[in-house]
Design a protein around this motif. Sequence first.
Motif, PDB file in Angstrom:
ATOM      1  N   CYS A  60      22.997  20.250  40.695  1.00  0.00           N
ATOM      2  CA  CYS A  60      21.905  21.168  40.344  1.00  0.00           C
ATOM      3  C   CYS A  60      22.415  22.598  40.183  1.00  0.00           C
ATOM      4  CB  CYS A  60      20.810  21.118  41.404  1.00  0.00           C
ATOM      5  SG  CYS A  60      19.914  19.556  41.487  1.00  0.00           S
ATOM      6  N   LYS A  83      20.930  11.390  38.150  1.00  0.00           N
ATOM      7  CA  LYS A  83      21.190  12.737  37.610  1.00  0.00           C
ATOM      8  C   LYS A  83      20.048  13.192  36.704  1.00  0.00           C
ATOM      9  CE  LYS A  83      26.126  13.759  37.753  1.00  0.00           C
ATOM     10  NZ  LYS A  83      26.552  12.902  38.841  1.00  0.00           N
ATOM     11  N   GLU A  95      19.122  17.601  28.005  1.00  0.00           N
ATOM     12  CA  GLU A  95      17.923  18.409  27.756  1.00  0.00           C
ATOM     13  C   GLU A  95      16.979  17.689  26.801  1.00  0.00           C
ATOM     14  OE1 GLU A  95      19.800  22.939  28.197  1.00  0.00           O
ATOM     15  OE2 GLU A  95      19.727  21.942  26.239  1.00  0.00           O
ATOM     16  N   VAL A 113      17.720  16.525  36.469  1.00  0.00           N
ATOM     17  CA  VAL A 113      17.618  17.320  35.239  1.00  0.00           C
ATOM     18  C   VAL A 113      16.152  17.500  34.850  1.00  0.00           C
ATOM     19  CG1 VAL A 113      18.102  17.357  32.757  1.00  0.00           C
ATOM     20  CG2 VAL A 113      19.900  16.737  34.366  1.00  0.00           C
ATOM     21  N   ASP A 126      25.467  23.544  39.300  1.00  0.00           N
ATOM     22  CA  ASP A 126      26.218  23.630  38.046  1.00  0.00           C
ATOM     23  C   ASP A 126      25.276  23.710  36.850  1.00  0.00           C
ATOM     24  OD1 ASP A 126      28.507  23.510  39.558  1.00  0.00           O
ATOM     25  OD2 ASP A 126      28.904  21.379  39.142  1.00  0.00           O
ATOM     26  N   TRP A 127      24.192  22.940  36.916  1.00  0.00           N
ATOM     27  CA  TRP A 127      23.207  22.952  35.827  1.00  0.00           C
ATOM     28  C   TRP A 127      22.551  24.327  35.724  1.00  0.00           C
ATOM     29  CZ3 TRP A 127      22.006  19.273  32.189  1.00  0.00           C
ATOM     30  CH2 TRP A 127      20.879  19.539  31.395  1.00  0.00           C
ATOM     31  N   ARG A 153      25.384  18.884  27.878  1.00  0.00           N
ATOM     32  CA  ARG A 153      24.121  19.363  28.454  1.00  0.00           C
ATOM     33  C   ARG A 153      22.952  19.160  27.479  1.00  0.00           C
ATOM     34  NH1 ARG A 153      23.091  23.694  32.095  1.00  0.00           N
ATOM     35  NH2 ARG A 153      20.965  24.490  31.906  1.00  0.00           N
ATOM     36  N   PHE A 209      29.271  17.309  31.513  1.00  0.00           N
ATOM     37  CA  PHE A 209      29.152  16.577  32.771  1.00  0.00           C
ATOM     38  C   PHE A 209      29.760  15.190  32.609  1.00  0.00           C
ATOM     39  CE2 PHE A 209      25.754  19.650  32.573  1.00  0.00           C
ATOM     40  CZ  PHE A 209      25.769  20.231  33.835  1.00  0.00           C
ATOM     41  N   GLU A 266      14.494  21.025  34.314  1.00  0.00           N
ATOM     42  CA  GLU A 266      14.000  21.387  32.986  1.00  0.00           C
ATOM     43  C   GLU A 266      12.482  21.535  32.946  1.00  0.00           C
ATOM     44  OE1 GLU A 266      15.764  22.007  29.817  1.00  0.00           O
ATOM     45  OE2 GLU A 266      17.011  22.529  31.539  1.00  0.00           O
TER      46      GLU A 266
END
Length: 358
Positions: free
Chosen positions: A35, A97, A67, A101, A37-38, A63, A45, A105
């Motif tokens: 999280c 993961k 998204e 995300v 790093d995101w 990435r 990744f 997001e």
Amino acid sequence: MGKIILQIGSYSFEEIKNSLWTEKDPYLESSLRFCRDWLRGEMLFELSTSGSTGTPKTITVHRRQMEISAKATKDFFGIQPNSLLLCCLSTDMIAGKMMLVRALEWDADVVLVAPKENPLLELSMNREFDFAAMVPMQVAACLDSTKTAGELKKIKQLIIGGAPISPALLEKIGMEKLNAYQTYGMTETVSHVALAKINGQKPIYTALPNVGIGTDASGRLWLEAPMAQEKHLQTNDLVELIGNNQFVWLGRADFTINSGGIKIQPEILEPQLAAIVSEFFPKSDFFLSALEDSKFGQKLVLVIENTQPEQKRAKDLLMEIRKNFHKHLVPKTVLFVSDFMRTPSGKINRRANLNIAK
């Protein structure tokens, strides 16, 4: 801004971005690092594939793919702001993961629970979950517990994937009226690209927004999905198309058995045999496969997970199958494996177990 909620306490996305956590548990720490790093804008990744149809491998995902996947799921379900998500899957794999995300997001709160058979058992939440993802084993365990069955039913949108759902579990999900969907996808498409509502009928998958589908000359599904690295992704899944954006999954082309010119799809036949197998070997997992045969080229075999090779019961089982199925669909023999080997995502490793059973 959303936050990550743990068993004790929580961390805002801003705190995570600045590494302001004290967790030492390897699962939680690894999840929080992803999280972080995101949130810091990392672009690439590494993800592990499940190994269900071959050797597990590591692939690099951009990435932007993740998204796009998160947005497509949000649009499909109409997820609203300030939602509450549940992440109870391994965050080393794509499914876990992607739950993180989605929270990041969608700017949603997410409850992070280390993967276990019944992830709801030790949870006490005042809010109901708007969205969650589980594997079939977790759904079955939640339904089997009087303490958690009601909590599972409160989840507004539940997606189930990672392994095939047994006919018995599909029936139970329908009876309990869960708002649940089967997923279709792979690591290469960063999670699912199609979803099928579980309603007691044959699952019909609907592609996510902006995902194109079709079949090749052999009836194998191809995808044109913006979340995939390849513009045109050819799968090895046999499907029946319904209109422009729906399909019925028939099975893996590489699992097709050709016995004396008769083509058999194990993954279609297995649910039909489930009730009979369960009658003779209760609570035993099984699968259909093939061995080389000098007469038929390949012969159909039934592989059962059982601690003892009970040949008398196996013989009675085959006799019962003969009463109900065409002779071409009756296994020629029954093989036993005491403890099935499974992939990291929990799927039965057919090739490895067949090699053990030979």
